[in-house]
Design a protein around this motif. Structure first.
Motif, PDB file in Angstrom:
ATOM      1  N   ALA A  39      -9.394 -42.288 -40.639  1.00  0.00           N
ATOM      2  CA  ALA A  39      -8.277 -41.656 -41.943  1.00  0.00           C
ATOM      3  C   ALA A  39      -9.568 -41.572 -43.222  1.00  0.00           C
ATOM      4  O   ALA A  39      -9.577 -40.957 -43.986  1.00  0.00           O
ATOM      5  N   PHE A  40      -9.989 -43.248 -42.564  1.00  0.00           N
ATOM      6  CA  PHE A  40     -11.108 -43.142 -43.820  1.00  0.00           C
ATOM      7  C   PHE A  40     -12.203 -41.302 -43.808  1.00  0.00           C
ATOM      8  O   PHE A  40     -12.720 -40.673 -45.063  1.00  0.00           O
ATOM      9  N   SER A  41     -12.239 -41.869 -42.310  1.00  0.00           N
ATOM     10  CA  SER A  41     -13.464 -40.413 -42.311  1.00  0.00           C
ATOM     11  C   SER A  41     -13.037 -39.491 -42.792  1.00  0.00           C
ATOM     12  O   SER A  41     -13.043 -37.989 -43.577  1.00  0.00           O
TER      13      SER A  41
ATOM     14  N   TYR B  91     -21.348 -39.213 -27.251  1.00  0.00           N
ATOM     15  CA  TYR B  91     -20.338 -38.253 -26.431  1.00  0.00           C
ATOM     16  C   TYR B  91     -19.468 -37.939 -28.284  1.00  0.00           C
ATOM     17  O   TYR B  91     -19.777 -36.642 -28.352  1.00  0.00           O
ATOM     18  N   TYR B  92     -20.135 -38.877 -28.908  1.00  0.00           N
ATOM     19  CA  TYR B  92     -18.685 -38.773 -30.145  1.00  0.00           C
ATOM     20  C   TYR B  92     -20.141 -37.845 -31.152  1.00  0.00           C
ATOM     21  O   TYR B  92     -19.038 -37.881 -32.049  1.00  0.00           O
ATOM     22  N   ALA B  93     -21.298 -37.947 -30.297  1.00  0.00           N
ATOM     23  CA  ALA B  93     -21.945 -37.316 -31.474  1.00  0.00           C
ATOM     24  C   ALA B  93     -21.782 -35.928 -32.111  1.00  0.00           C
ATOM     25  O   ALA B  93     -21.635 -35.156 -32.830  1.00  0.00           O
ATOM     26  N   ALA B  94     -21.127 -35.072 -30.730  1.00  0.00           N
ATOM     27  CA  ALA B  94     -20.994 -33.584 -31.588  1.00  0.00           C
ATOM     28  C   ALA B  94     -19.921 -33.529 -32.019  1.00  0.00           C
ATOM     29  O   ALA B  94     -19.494 -33.479 -32.833  1.00  0.00           O
ATOM     30  N   PRO B  95     -18.878 -33.811 -31.813  1.00  0.00           N
ATOM     31  CA  PRO B  95     -17.392 -33.873 -32.602  1.00  0.00           C
ATOM     32  C   PRO B  95     -17.692 -34.468 -33.977  1.00  0.00           C
ATOM     33  O   PRO B  95     -17.188 -34.319 -34.601  1.00  0.00           O
ATOM     34  N   LEU B  96     -18.211 -35.691 -33.893  1.00  0.00           N
ATOM     35  CA  LEU B  96     -18.630 -36.128 -35.405  1.00  0.00           C
ATOM     36  C   LEU B  96     -19.544 -34.259 -36.202  1.00  0.00           C
ATOM     37  O   LEU B  96     -19.140 -35.098 -37.476  1.00  0.00           O
ATOM     38  N   LEU B  97     -19.961 -34.261 -35.715  1.00  0.00           N
ATOM     39  CA  LEU B  97     -20.924 -32.962 -36.770  1.00  0.00           C
ATOM     40  C   LEU B  97     -19.221 -31.682 -37.066  1.00  0.00           C
ATOM     41  O   LEU B  97     -19.862 -30.858 -37.785  1.00  0.00           O
ATOM     42  N   GLY B  98     -18.225 -31.742 -36.333  1.00  0.00           N
ATOM     43  CA  GLY B  98     -17.418 -31.397 -36.874  1.00  0.00           C
ATOM     44  C   GLY B  98     -16.785 -30.523 -37.608  1.00  0.00           C
ATOM     45  O   GLY B  98     -17.106 -29.483 -38.394  1.00  0.00           O
ATOM     46  N   PRO B  99     -16.996 -31.823 -39.146  1.00  0.00           N
ATOM     47  CA  PRO B  99     -16.061 -32.271 -40.630  1.00  0.00           C
ATOM     48  C   PRO B  99     -17.110 -31.042 -41.295  1.00  0.00           C
ATOM     49  O   PRO B  99     -16.775 -30.826 -42.103  1.00  0.00           O
ATOM     50  N   SER B 100     -18.492 -31.513 -40.564  1.00  0.00           N
ATOM     51  CA  SER B 100     -19.433 -31.146 -41.457  1.00  0.00           C
ATOM     52  C   SER B 100     -20.017 -29.308 -41.436  1.00  0.00           C
ATOM     53  O   SER B 100     -20.339 -28.503 -42.225  1.00  0.00           O
ATOM     54  N   LEU B 101     -20.369 -29.624 -39.722  1.00  0.00           N
ATOM     55  CA  LEU B 101     -20.583 -27.686 -39.507  1.00  0.00           C
ATOM     56  C   LEU B 101     -19.536 -26.819 -40.217  1.00  0.00           C
ATOM     57  O   LEU B 101     -19.250 -26.192 -39.906  1.00  0.00           O
ATOM     58  N   GLY B 102     -17.797 -26.936 -39.855  1.00  0.00           N
ATOM     59  CA  GLY B 102     -17.220 -26.046 -39.790  1.00  0.00           C
ATOM     60  C   GLY B 102     -17.020 -25.548 -41.111  1.00  0.00           C
ATOM     61  O   GLY B 102     -16.998 -24.910 -41.060  1.00  0.00           O
ATOM     62  N   PRO B 103     -16.963 -26.023 -42.102  1.00  0.00           N
ATOM     63  CA  PRO B 103     -16.798 -25.909 -43.601  1.00  0.00           C
ATOM     64  C   PRO B 103     -18.423 -24.831 -43.530  1.00  0.00           C
ATOM     65  O   PRO B 103     -18.117 -23.930 -44.561  1.00  0.00           O
TER      66      PRO B 103
ATOM     67  N   LEU C 204     -23.735 -43.306 -45.808  1.00  0.00           N
ATOM     68  CA  LEU C 204     -23.929 -44.749 -44.934  1.00  0.00           C
ATOM     69  C   LEU C 204     -22.565 -44.890 -44.758  1.00  0.00           C
ATOM     70  O   LEU C 204     -21.684 -46.050 -44.166  1.00  0.00           O
ATOM     71  N   CYS C 205     -22.190 -44.507 -45.850  1.00  0.00           N
ATOM     72  CA  CYS C 205     -20.255 -43.972 -44.826  1.00  0.00           C
ATOM     73  C   CYS C 205     -20.213 -43.783 -43.706  1.00  0.00           C
ATOM     74  O   CYS C 205     -19.423 -44.131 -42.873  1.00  0.00           O
ATOM     75  N   GLY C 206     -20.572 -42.606 -43.438  1.00  0.00           N
ATOM     76  CA  GLY C 206     -20.887 -42.391 -42.189  1.00  0.00           C
ATOM     77  C   GLY C 206     -20.921 -43.157 -40.930  1.00  0.00           C
ATOM     78  O   GLY C 206     -20.232 -43.054 -40.493  1.00  0.00           O
ATOM     79  N   PHE C 207     -22.123 -43.198 -41.349  1.00  0.00           N
ATOM     80  CA  PHE C 207     -23.096 -44.342 -40.384  1.00  0.00           C
ATOM     81  C   PHE C 207     -22.208 -45.184 -40.234  1.00  0.00           C
ATOM     82  O   PHE C 207     -22.035 -46.078 -39.173  1.00  0.00           O
ATOM     83  N   PHE C 208     -22.338 -45.936 -41.212  1.00  0.00           N
ATOM     84  CA  PHE C 208     -21.407 -47.599 -41.094  1.00  0.00           C
ATOM     85  C   PHE C 208     -20.107 -47.532 -40.220  1.00  0.00           C
ATOM     86  O   PHE C 208     -19.734 -47.706 -39.523  1.00  0.00           O
ATOM     87  N   SER C 209     -19.027 -46.993 -41.138  1.00  0.00           N
ATOM     88  CA  SER C 209     -17.857 -46.465 -40.172  1.00  0.00           C
ATOM     89  C   SER C 209     -17.378 -45.511 -39.082  1.00  0.00           C
ATOM     90  O   SER C 209     -16.662 -46.422 -38.074  1.00  0.00           O
ATOM     91  N   ILE C 210     -18.380 -45.059 -38.268  1.00  0.00           N
ATOM     92  CA  ILE C 210     -18.791 -44.386 -36.826  1.00  0.00           C
ATOM     93  C   ILE C 210     -19.160 -45.570 -36.044  1.00  0.00           C
ATOM     94  O   ILE C 210     -18.877 -45.785 -34.876  1.00  0.00           O
TER      95      ILE C 210
END
Length: 540
Positions: free
Chosen positions: A339-341, A186-198, A442-448
């Protein structure tokens, strides 16, 4: 789940004829079944019994709609300079359009969740999506920054619902042992938002103008709104503690009214030696005190409970969640992870613009590595969470607790602080972009990985209040995100990426300690809180 938790706050049904005359739409198989577990209370057309295809379709609809919130937060970042020139505004005003969006998006789910726990999920989805679309259209046609700021608040108010209520929808249709995997997907799609948005924003701005980004969001929201028109509500009021609380108030008021009418009739008969002719008099009430009400625990039979201001008051459900120590501790940890992400997505754009001299499209491509890491961590972390829960449950003789799920975060905890330090100093030393992208992944992988398990825990540990619990999590995220949006840039300017993300590494260690604390003591805190709630209910 303990017996105390299973029975806390459950509904009751009066047995007098006047009340039973209002009974409608009760499931025949559960008409008088004593309730022992609100999580599995028998309901008509149980969403958990729906086909796998139907459930997956709902998951796809909700996940794609949740992407609106993350896209809306930063899709216009590449167009900041164009907006400043077009609307003759300042950097401070532009920053405000971002920070207020994050803050409102975090706070608004408290309202949406309160409504969804009484009226259902579908009405919330339709109303919120329509609100978002209206806000986008007005921003796209705005002639002043004041209109943009105010409508960004409206956008955030509408976009916030799906991101939080969506998790409650998954709790409606999936069993606890499936939720980790499904939450990850479920969270996979919205997690792409910060990358796809810009990335999308840069392309739209270069081809058209900054206004095109908001027209795009309006179209996206309109398509999502259309899918929810055909959405079948997954909410079942029998499994909602908020609905049950409203039901008990209605039943108690009905009983109280009947008792008062009987007393009035008895007084009249004593004076006039004959019964009073009072059409509002009911048969003899079954209950005489609130304690009597709580002694009977059966399925609700009222078809409707009228929504009151008390039921939609966002502070009431928030306080119910925050009364539990395990919830407070995990919410603080979840806030730090978000906040980290958010800090990485924000400061990375500034770093690659100033140090690497990348344009908006190139920055979007770099951030895509972070987004891919987040998606991978969400999916794999969710699966690992369910796998860990199954193994521990089997080893514990088939018994499980919500806290068992948190054990799945331990492998990621070893690498999370190290990834933060690596990213910060690679940027600080202006190392080749390939190394930075690897650290971002790695930051994205381990934080999520960690975050997906904490979110599933928040749902599992608050049976009957899933949407309220997730909304409380969103509130904490909004507060943390608002603070980071205001201080990230000044701190980055003062001590650089190396110093900033070394501090974040320390904060990640603190976050991991909080999660381990809940894993160790959470069940004890939760059961103690449930016992107090049950005792308090008995004294009402």
């Amino acid at each position: 789940m303990s017996d105390i938790e299973a029975n806390a706050d459950l509904p009751v049904v009066a047995h007098d004829d006047s009340v039973n005359s209002e009974v409608k739409e009760s499931s025949e198989s559960a008409a008088s079944v004593a309730v022992g577990d609100i999580e599995h209370m028998p309901v008509r057309d149980d969403p958990r019994a729906w086909s796998r295809t139907r459930k997956n379709t709902i998951l796809a609809i909700v996940a794609s709609a949740a992407m609106i919130a993350t896209l809306g937060a930063n899709i216009y970042n590449p167009a900041i300079n164009e907006i400043k020139e077009d609307l003759h505004t300042t950097d401070a005003d532009i920053a405000l359009t971002l920070s207020v969006f994050i803050f409102v998006q975090g706070a608004a789910p408290l309202f949406w969740s309160a409504v969804s726990e009484i009226k259902g999920r579908k009405i919330v989805y339709l109303t919120s999506e329509l609100t978002f679309v209206v806000g986008c259209i007005i921003v796209a046609t705005a002639k002043s920054i004041a209109v943009v700021i105010s409508m960004r608040c409206l956008q955030a108010f509408g976009a916030s619902a799906v991101l939080s209520i969506g998790a409650a929808t998954l709790a409606d249709i999936y069993e606890p042992h499936e939720r980790g995997t499904m939450m990850g997907i479920y969270y996979a799609a919205p997690l792409l938002g910060p990358s796809l948005g810009p990335l999308l924003g840069g392309v739209l701005t270069q081809i058209f103008s900054w206004r095109a980004t908001f027209y795009f969001l309006a179209i996206f929201g309109g398509v999502s709104l259309t899918t929810f028109v055909f959405f079948k509500d997954t909410f079942r009021r029998e499994r909602s503690l908020a609905y049950q609380a409203a039901l008990k108030r209605a039943l108690y008021q009905s009983q109280k009214k009947g008792t008062n009418d009987n007393a009035s009739q008895a007084s009249c008969a004593e004076n006039d030696k004959q019964p009073c002719n009072n059409e509002k008099t009911t048969s003899e009430a079954t209950y005489t005190t609130k304690q009597d009400i709580h002694s009977v625990r059966e399925l609700p039979k009222f078809n409707k409970v009228k929504l009151s201001l008390r039921d939609v008051n966002p502070l009431t459900p928030l306080l119910q969640i925050l009364k539990r120590t395990n919830n407070i501790v995990i919410l603080f940890a979840s806030g730090f992870m978000f906040a980290f992400s958010y800090c990485i997505a924000y400061t990375c754009s500034r770093t690659f613009s100033s140090k690497y001299h990348y344009d908006a499209l190139q920055i979007g491509l770099v951030l895509l590595s972070f987004g891919i890491g987040c998606v991978s961590g969400s999916i794999l972390g969710g699966r690992w969470s369910d796998r860990t829960l199954r193994k521990l449950k089997a080893a514990n003789g088939g018994q499980s607790s919500a806290e068992m799920r948190l054990q799945s975060t331990m492998p990621a905890m070893l690498f999370m602080p190290l990834s933060s330090i690596a990213y910060g100093w690679l940027c600080e030393k202006h190392i080749h972009v390939a190394a930075v992208c690897a650290a971002l992944f790695l930051c994205g992988f381990f934080s999520i990985w960690i975050y997906s398990s904490t979110l599933a825990y928040i749902v599992d540990a608050n049976t009957g209040r899933s949407s309220t619990a997730v909304a409380s999590n969103s509130c904490f995220r909004g507060i943390y995100g608002f603070i980071i949006a205001e201080i990230a840039a000044p701190v980055q300017n003062a001590i650089g990426d190396g110093g900033l993300y070394t501090i974040w590494a320390g904060l990640m260690v603190i976050t991991e300690i909080l999660i381990l604390l809940v894993w160790w003591k959470g069940a004890q805190w939760r059961e103690r809180a449930i016992a107090k709630e049950a005792l308090r209910q008995g004294r009402l």
